[in-house]
Design an enzyme around this catalytic site. Structure first.
Site, PDB file in Angstrom:
ATOM      1  N   GLY A 199      13.932  -2.366 -40.794  1.00  0.00           N
ATOM      2  CA  GLY A 199      12.584  -2.863 -40.719  1.00  0.00           C
ATOM      3  C   GLY A 199      12.055  -3.987 -41.756  1.00  0.00           C
ATOM      4  O   GLY A 199      11.098  -4.587 -41.803  1.00  0.00           O
TER       5      GLY A 199
ATOM      6  N   TYR B  55      21.432  10.562 -30.492  1.00  0.00           N
ATOM      7  CA  TYR B  55      20.822   8.997 -30.681  1.00  0.00           C
ATOM      8  C   TYR B  55      20.529   8.126 -29.581  1.00  0.00           C
ATOM      9  O   TYR B  55      20.133   7.429 -29.010  1.00  0.00           O
ATOM     10  CB  TYR B  55      21.782   8.903 -31.839  1.00  0.00           C
ATOM     11  CG  TYR B  55      21.975   7.121 -32.006  1.00  0.00           C
ATOM     12  CD1 TYR B  55      20.530   7.171 -32.609  1.00  0.00           C
ATOM     13  CD2 TYR B  55      22.381   6.223 -31.987  1.00  0.00           C
ATOM     14  CE1 TYR B  55      19.853   5.780 -33.287  1.00  0.00           C
ATOM     15  CE2 TYR B  55      21.886   5.115 -32.704  1.00  0.00           C
ATOM     16  CZ  TYR B  55      21.066   4.886 -33.340  1.00  0.00           C
ATOM     17  OH  TYR B  55      20.289   3.657 -33.945  1.00  0.00           O
TER      18      TYR B  55
ATOM     19  N   SER C 134      12.963  -0.443 -45.785  1.00  0.00           N
ATOM     20  CA  SER C 134      14.287  -0.450 -46.465  1.00  0.00           C
ATOM     21  C   SER C 134      14.599  -1.310 -45.343  1.00  0.00           C
ATOM     22  O   SER C 134      14.235  -0.899 -43.971  1.00  0.00           O
ATOM     23  CB  SER C 134      14.496   0.857 -46.886  1.00  0.00           C
ATOM     24  OG  SER C 134      14.955   1.371 -45.871  1.00  0.00           O
ATOM     25  N   GLY C 135      16.238  -1.584 -45.103  1.00  0.00           N
ATOM     26  CA  GLY C 135      17.145  -2.082 -44.056  1.00  0.00           C
ATOM     27  C   GLY C 135      16.567  -2.551 -43.469  1.00  0.00           C
ATOM     28  O   GLY C 135      16.119  -4.058 -43.369  1.00  0.00           O
TER      29      GLY C 135
ATOM     30  N   THR D 230       6.853  -0.659 -38.293  1.00  0.00           N
ATOM     31  CA  THR D 230       6.828   0.918 -38.522  1.00  0.00           C
ATOM     32  C   THR D 230       8.719   1.285 -39.183  1.00  0.00           C
ATOM     33  O   THR D 230       9.475   0.683 -38.687  1.00  0.00           O
ATOM     34  CB  THR D 230       6.703   1.994 -37.007  1.00  0.00           C
ATOM     35  OG1 THR D 230       8.055   1.860 -36.239  1.00  0.00           O
ATOM     36  CG2 THR D 230       5.382   1.525 -36.730  1.00  0.00           C
ATOM     37  N   GLY D 231       8.817   2.064 -40.298  1.00  0.00           N
ATOM     38  CA  GLY D 231       9.917   2.429 -41.305  1.00  0.00           C
ATOM     39  C   GLY D 231      10.277   0.946 -41.509  1.00  0.00           C
ATOM     40  O   GLY D 231      11.115   0.683 -41.484  1.00  0.00           O
ATOM     41  N   SER D 232      10.017  -0.179 -42.535  1.00  0.00           N
ATOM     42  CA  SER D 232       9.902  -0.635 -42.873  1.00  0.00           C
ATOM     43  C   SER D 232       9.990  -1.336 -43.869  1.00  0.00           C
ATOM     44  O   SER D 232       9.583  -1.981 -44.971  1.00  0.00           O
ATOM     45  CB  SER D 232       8.924  -2.301 -42.175  1.00  0.00           C
ATOM     46  OG  SER D 232       7.433  -1.874 -42.554  1.00  0.00           O
TER      47      SER D 232
ATOM     48  N   SER E  65      19.163   0.372 -29.432  1.00  0.00           N
ATOM     49  CA  SER E  65      20.619   0.478 -30.036  1.00  0.00           C
ATOM     50  C   SER E  65      21.723  -0.150 -28.776  1.00  0.00           C
ATOM     51  O   SER E  65      20.792   0.458 -27.848  1.00  0.00           O
ATOM     52  CB  SER E  65      21.216   1.485 -30.493  1.00  0.00           C
ATOM     53  OG  SER E  65      23.045   2.153 -31.053  1.00  0.00           O
TER      54      SER E  65
END
Length: 263
Positions: free
Chosen positions: A20, A156, A17-18, A13-15, A143
């Site tokens: 992912g 966060y 950019s960055g 998921t969220g791949s 994180s």
């Protein structure tokens, strides 16, 4: 080392950019068929195209995981190519400048929904099939702030602590099933999302004006290596956790942070 990922299908998921994107590229290089997920059609399709042009297998799926309907649509689309063996819950948002004073209750709820509840939505829809087949991998990207929070972006940090505990609870639920659940607690990463903070910190410290000048000296936080990590370094750990070779690791939160410590 052959990670034995050929024949496995992974949804990251969220791949688009960055980090992912780096995970998707790495898993594909190791032989997995990957489903690239994002909300921007052009960026998501571009990552899948890069993988295919390099000889890998990739498809793209779009959707907002912040709602049950969005998660349902993403799962249905991802599974048109076959069962999902590996779920990497990477999607998330952060705001390094947020403070206790200016973060509203609505912003707490919105971030928690995206960073934590979206993972639960995907787990509930994909893990039962992994359990039925007797094999699977679920990986949360969190994180180090989940263990060592700072005064800023408290929502966060709290969400990352929840991701770690979610992962451990899921491991207990999946005992003796052949499906493992782990979390990767990331330190600083040199990604587009962290670029602004990295440049601001480097200029304030007098390390230079460009990323090339600043990156070798910066870590985004105190660490023993003395620099910021690359997406590829994180992706390689995720690839190992996603592989059959990691079968004796579950319920763990693995820190990859250059030896981050409170400064």
């Amino acid at each position: 080392m052959d990670l034995k990922l050929a024949g496995k299908r992974a949804l990251i998921t969220g791949s688009s950019s960055g980090l992912g994107e780096a995970i998707a590229l790495c898993l594909a290089q190791e032989g997995a068929a990957v489903v690239v997920h994002g909300r921007d059609s052009s960026r998501t399709a571009a990552v899948a195209k890069v993988i295919r042009e390099a000889g890998g297998e990739a498809s793209a799926t779009l959707g907002d995981l912040g709602t049950d309907a969005g998660a349902e649509a993403v799962v249905a689309d991802a599974m048109t190519g076959g069962q999902i063996d590996i779920l990497v819950n990477n999607v998330g948002v952060f705001d390094p400048w947020a403070t206790w004073a200016d973060t509203t209750a609505e912003q707490w709820a919105e971030l928690y929904n995206i960073n934590v509840i979206s993972s639960a939505r995907m787990i509930q829809r994909l893990v039962p099939q992994m359990r039925a087949r007797g094999w699977g991998r679920v990986i949360q990207i969190s994180s180090v702030t989940g263990e060592m929070p700072t005064a800023t972006q408290p929502h966060y940090a709290a969400a990352n602590a929840a991701r770690n505990i979610l992962s451990r609870s899921l491991a207990r639920e999946l005992k003796h099933s052949g499906v493992t659940s782990n979390a990767v607690a990331a330190g600083g990463i040199r990604t587009p999302g962290s670029l602004h903070a990295l440049l601001a910190m480097g200029k304030a410290q007098g390390w230079g004006d460009t990323l090339e000048e600043i990156a070798p000296k910066a870590s985004l936080a105190q660490n023993d290596i003395g620099r910021v990590g690359t997406p590829e370094e994180y992706a390689e750990l995720v690839a190992f956790l996603a592989s059959p070779r990691s079968g004796y690791i579950t319920g763990a939160t693995l820190r990859i942070d250059g030896g981050h410590y409170d400064g």
